[in-house]
Scaffold this active site. Structure first.
Site, mmCIF file in Angstrom:
data_model
loop_
_atom_site.group_PDB
_atom_site.id
_atom_site.type_symbol
_atom_site.label_atom_id
_atom_site.label_comp_id
_atom_site.label_asym_id
_atom_site.label_seq_id
_atom_site.Cartn_x
_atom_site.Cartn_y
_atom_site.Cartn_z
ATOM 1 N N HIS A 16 40.010 -23.563 40.301
ATOM 2 C CA HIS A 16 39.777 -23.350 38.862
ATOM 3 C C HIS A 16 40.963 -22.602 38.249
ATOM 4 C CE1 HIS A 16 35.323 -23.152 40.193
ATOM 5 N NE2 HIS A 16 35.425 -24.263 39.489
ATOM 6 N N LYS A 40 19.266 -24.292 37.058
ATOM 7 C CA LYS A 40 20.192 -24.589 38.157
ATOM 8 C C LYS A 40 20.303 -23.373 39.064
ATOM 9 C CE LYS A 40 24.744 -26.491 39.105
ATOM 10 N NZ LYS A 40 26.054 -26.830 38.575
ATOM 11 N N ARG A 89 39.622 -33.621 41.396
ATOM 12 C CA ARG A 89 40.194 -33.327 42.719
ATOM 13 C C ARG A 89 40.460 -34.588 43.517
ATOM 14 N NH1 ARG A 89 35.396 -29.305 43.841
ATOM 15 N NH2 ARG A 89 34.512 -31.140 42.856
ATOM 16 N N SER A 127 33.446 -24.549 44.768
ATOM 17 C CA SER A 127 32.662 -23.315 44.878
ATOM 18 C C SER A 127 31.625 -23.464 45.999
ATOM 19 C CB SER A 127 31.935 -23.031 43.562
ATOM 20 O OG SER A 127 32.868 -22.842 42.533
HETATM 21 O O1 PNS Z 1 31.270 -26.755 37.312
HETATM 22 P P1 PNS Z 1 30.314 -27.885 37.084
HETATM 23 O O2 PNS Z 1 28.928 -27.525 37.603
HETATM 24 O O3 PNS Z 1 30.812 -29.192 37.605
HETATM 25 O O4 PNS Z 1 30.179 -28.037 35.467
HETATM 26 C C1 PNS Z 1 29.323 -29.002 34.896
HETATM 27 C C2 PNS Z 1 29.129 -28.755 33.389
HETATM 28 C C3 PNS Z 1 28.666 -27.334 33.136
HETATM 29 C C4 PNS Z 1 30.432 -28.988 32.667
HETATM 30 C C5 PNS Z 1 28.075 -29.791 32.891
HETATM 31 O O5 PNS Z 1 26.950 -29.731 33.719
HETATM 32 C C6 PNS Z 1 27.632 -29.565 31.450
HETATM 33 O O6 PNS Z 1 28.393 -29.724 30.528
HETATM 34 N N1 PNS Z 1 26.362 -29.175 31.282
HETATM 35 C C7 PNS Z 1 25.770 -28.906 29.973
HETATM 36 C C8 PNS Z 1 24.690 -29.904 29.644
HETATM 37 C C9 PNS Z 1 25.252 -31.158 29.013
HETATM 38 O O7 PNS Z 1 25.935 -31.126 28.007
HETATM 39 N N2 PNS Z 1 24.952 -32.343 29.627
HETATM 40 C C10 PNS Z 1 25.368 -33.628 29.092
HETATM 41 C C11 PNS Z 1 26.714 -34.086 29.639
HETATM 42 S S1 PNS Z 1 26.499 -34.686 31.268
#
Ligand code: PNS
Length: 159
Positions: A16, A40, A89, A127
């Site tokens: 990150h 979550k 990645r 992570s």
């Molecule tokens: O680090 P991560 O867990 O891969 O991040 C994922 C994240 C937080 C970017 C994604 O889950 C997110 O944007 N969640 C908010 C809910 C949302 O907007 N969902 C619709 C798009 S899939």
């Protein structure tokens, strides 16, 4: 140009940090936005994840740490920012990232997702993998900064 770098950051890793460092040189401002999702199961609380990010990012003048809940597109609107950054990645990331980018675009036409290709040396890093190695007592000093390593070891003792 202001960009949002959203994620769970549970916890922040060198992967990150590399994306944030590279973005800090390309954009005027980066808002690192931590998802506060009660459903979550995260190891660190939202406050802990934010605190760790703030500490490891304190040297940057153009990086802000924030939190959001609900839809990313709604948060982006609130922030008046339409550009999201996501790290890629490996090809395995692509399907999920593509789906997320397309859903966000469908929900909000203005939203653009910019993908940053992870540095080869961090292509394996996540992570989840760091937490797993730490749980089994492995050395994680090459994956996360020292304060994250300390916090992770403390957290593992608690659970
Ligand atoms: O680090 P991560 O867990 O891969 O991040 C994922 C994240 C937080 C970017 C994604 O889950 C997110 O944007 N969640 C908010 C809910 C949302 O907007 N969902 C619709 C798009 S899939």
């Amino acid at each position: 140009m202001v960009v949002i770098y959203p994620g769970s950051f549970d916890p922040v890793t060198y992967g990150h940090l590399d994306i944030i460092d590279r973005c800090s040189k390309k954009f005027d401002k980066i808002v690192v936005s931590v998802l506060n999702n009660k459903s979550k199961k995260n190891l660190f609380t939202i406050e802990e994840r934010v605190k760790l990010l703030e500490k490891v990012l304190e040297k940057y003048d153009n990086v802000e740490v924030d939190t959001f809940s609900g839809l990313l597109v709604d948060y982006a609107k609130e922030k008046n920012c339409t550009t999201m950054i996501r790290g890629l990645r490996a090809v395995s990331d692509f399907e999920y990232e593509m789906q997320m980018a397309l859903v966000n675009k469908k929900l909000e036409e203005e939203i653009e997702t910019f993908f940053m290709v992870a540095r080869g040396k961090y292509a394996y890093l996540s992570s989840s993998i760091v937490k797993e190695v730490a749980m089994f007592g492995g050395n994680i000093s090459c994956f996360v900064p020292e304060i994250v390593e300390i916090a992770l070891k403390e957290k593992i003792k608690e659970v």
